[in-house]
Design an enzyme around this catalytic site. Structure first.
Site, PDB file in Angstrom:
ATOM      1  N   LYS A  72       0.833  -1.198   0.000  1.00 22.63           N
ATOM      2  CA  LYS A  72       0.000   0.000   0.000  1.00 22.63           C
ATOM      3  C   LYS A  72       0.864   1.242   0.000  1.00 22.63           C
ATOM      4  O   LYS A  72       1.852   1.303   0.719  1.00 22.63           O
ATOM      5  CB  LYS A  72      -0.903  -0.008   1.241  1.00 22.63           C
ATOM      6  N   PRO A 107       9.202  -4.466   4.273  1.00 24.01           N
ATOM      7  CA  PRO A 107       9.744  -4.087   5.582  1.00 24.01           C
ATOM      8  C   PRO A 107       8.635  -3.765   6.572  1.00 24.01           C
ATOM      9  O   PRO A 107       7.527  -3.379   6.194  1.00 24.01           O
ATOM     10  CB  PRO A 107      10.597  -2.858   5.275  1.00 24.01           C
ATOM     11  N   VAL A 108       8.951  -3.936   7.850  1.00 22.17           N
ATOM     12  CA  VAL A 108       7.991  -3.708   8.933  1.00 22.17           C
ATOM     13  C   VAL A 108       8.107  -2.270   9.407  1.00 22.17           C
ATOM     14  O   VAL A 108       9.191  -1.688   9.413  1.00 22.17           O
ATOM     15  CB  VAL A 108       8.273  -4.694  10.088  1.00 22.17           C
ATOM     16  N   GLY A 143       5.403   2.296   6.498  1.00 23.27           N
ATOM     17  CA  GLY A 143       4.471   3.129   5.748  1.00 23.27           C
ATOM     18  C   GLY A 143       3.862   2.452   4.542  1.00 23.27           C
ATOM     19  O   GLY A 143       3.221   3.097   3.714  1.00 23.27           O
ATOM     20  N   LEU A 144       4.045   1.125   4.434  1.00 25.46           N
ATOM     21  CA  LEU A 144       3.505   0.368   3.303  1.00 25.46           C
ATOM     22  C   LEU A 144       2.293  -0.467   3.683  1.00 25.46           C
ATOM     23  O   LEU A 144       1.788  -1.221   2.853  1.00 25.46           O
ATOM     24  CB  LEU A 144       4.589  -0.555   2.730  1.00 25.46           C
ATOM     25  N   GLY A 155       1.573  -5.132   7.477  1.00 27.73           N
ATOM     26  CA  GLY A 155       0.694  -5.993   8.250  1.00 27.73           C
ATOM     27  C   GLY A 155      -0.746  -5.908   7.771  1.00 27.73           C
ATOM     28  O   GLY A 155      -1.456  -6.912   7.706  1.00 27.73           O
ATOM     29  N   SER A 156      -1.179  -4.696   7.430  1.00 32.43           N
ATOM     30  CA  SER A 156      -2.540  -4.510   6.912  1.00 32.43           C
ATOM     31  C   SER A 156      -2.710  -5.219   5.575  1.00 32.43           C
ATOM     32  O   SER A 156      -3.762  -5.793   5.299  1.00 32.43           O
ATOM     33  CB  SER A 156      -2.838  -3.017   6.755  1.00 32.43           C
ATOM     34  N   ASP A 187      -5.869   0.870   7.882  1.00 31.53           N
ATOM     35  CA  ASP A 187      -5.585   0.590   6.473  1.00 31.53           C
ATOM     36  C   ASP A 187      -6.205  -0.715   5.983  1.00 31.53           C
ATOM     37  O   ASP A 187      -6.232  -0.964   4.772  1.00 31.53           O
ATOM     38  CB  ASP A 187      -4.071   0.517   6.234  1.00 31.53           C
TER      39      ASP A 187
END
Length: 265
Positions: free
Chosen positions: A8, A89-90, A93-94, A97-98, A128
């Site tokens: 995202k 990556p954790v 901002g992507l 997890g969502s 998100d």
């Protein structure tokens, strides 16, 4: 069954006000890249989750992962064994997890169908997650869970995601927002919103992770648009062609994480 947890990005993210409940009132243009984490599912007697991949070690508690929480929130007649390849990556901002949770919803939908109240179940997992379930470009309002359609004239646009390999928690970034409402998203199709919009979290994120400015400076050379996504520290750049994108990717420092793709519908 295989499913991609699509990365995202927020092509624009306007923070309008702090709410009394502690959250923030947002206006954002969600977009999704045709690449991300990979999930494999198979029927099982009970739910299971196995995580591997580059960023798996950053998930200390696999069952604290919201992908696992999504599985627990969806009624089914049988269990599912999930294998998650963590390539995003954790705390980046992507919506990693969502995105994983959204992919779980799509897997369950294909195998068993979703309950009518699935949007509310998704929203309880994270702001998100409802957008990540459909993983199609849309506008988000409220905390990001109130979704509406947008004219998507950017499908297929080459995109490059870059992260300086510095995790950045969302809470401190929002806490650093200056509280100034700089106005709503512009009207029009996605291309206009992206071009004329902004990310109000860039400044507080850069104050915490100065490397974000270095990434943006590197991406702006040759890109049509470069901006930080979400609360950072990942930045994205949009290009006129795949050749331009790939040339830009080759010129970046090798220690930075990157992922190339195209914008989804």
């Amino acid at each position: 069954m295989h499913e991609t947890a699509y990365a995202k990005i927020n092509l624009a993210l306007h923070v309008r006000r702090r709410r009394e409940d502690g959250y923030h009132e947002l206006e954002t243009l969600f977009a999704f890249v045709d690449a991300g984490d990979g999930l494999t599912a198979r029927p099982a007697e009970r739910d299971e989750l196995t995580i591997f991949g580059e960023f798996a070690p950053q998930i200390a508690d696999p069952f604290g992962n919201i992908g696992a929480q999504a599985l627990a929130k969806l009624p089914r007649s049988q269990g599912l064994a999930l294998t998650l390849e963590k390539t995003l990556p954790v705390a980046a901002g992507l919506g990693g997890g969502s995105a994983d949770a959204g992919a779980v919803f799509r897997i369950v939908e294909a195998l068993h169908g979703l309950p009518d109240d699935w949007p509310a179940r998704a929203a309880k997992l994270g702001a998100d997650v409802p957008a990540c379930v459909t993983s199609k470009m849309c506008l988000g309002h409220g905390t990001g869970t109130e979704l509406s359609r947008v004219v998507n004239d950017m499908e297929g646009a080459p995109v490059l995601l870059v992260n300086p390999r510095v995790p950045l928690a969302t809470g401190p970034v929002f806490a650093g927002w200056d509280g100034e409402d700089c106005g709503p998203l512009p009207d029009g199709p996605a291309s206009r919103i992206a071009a004329e919009g902004r990310n109000d979290l860039e400044a507080p994120a850069m104050a915490l992770v100065p490397q974000i400015a270095e990434v943006l400076d590197a991406l702006r050379d040759g890109a049509k648009l470069a901006r930080m996504s979400g609360s950072g520290a990942t930045c994205f750049a949009l290009y006129a062609s795949e050749a331009d994108r790939d040339a830009a990717a080759a010129s970046l420092p090798r220690e930075w994480w990157q992922m190339a793709g195209k914008l989804r519908p």
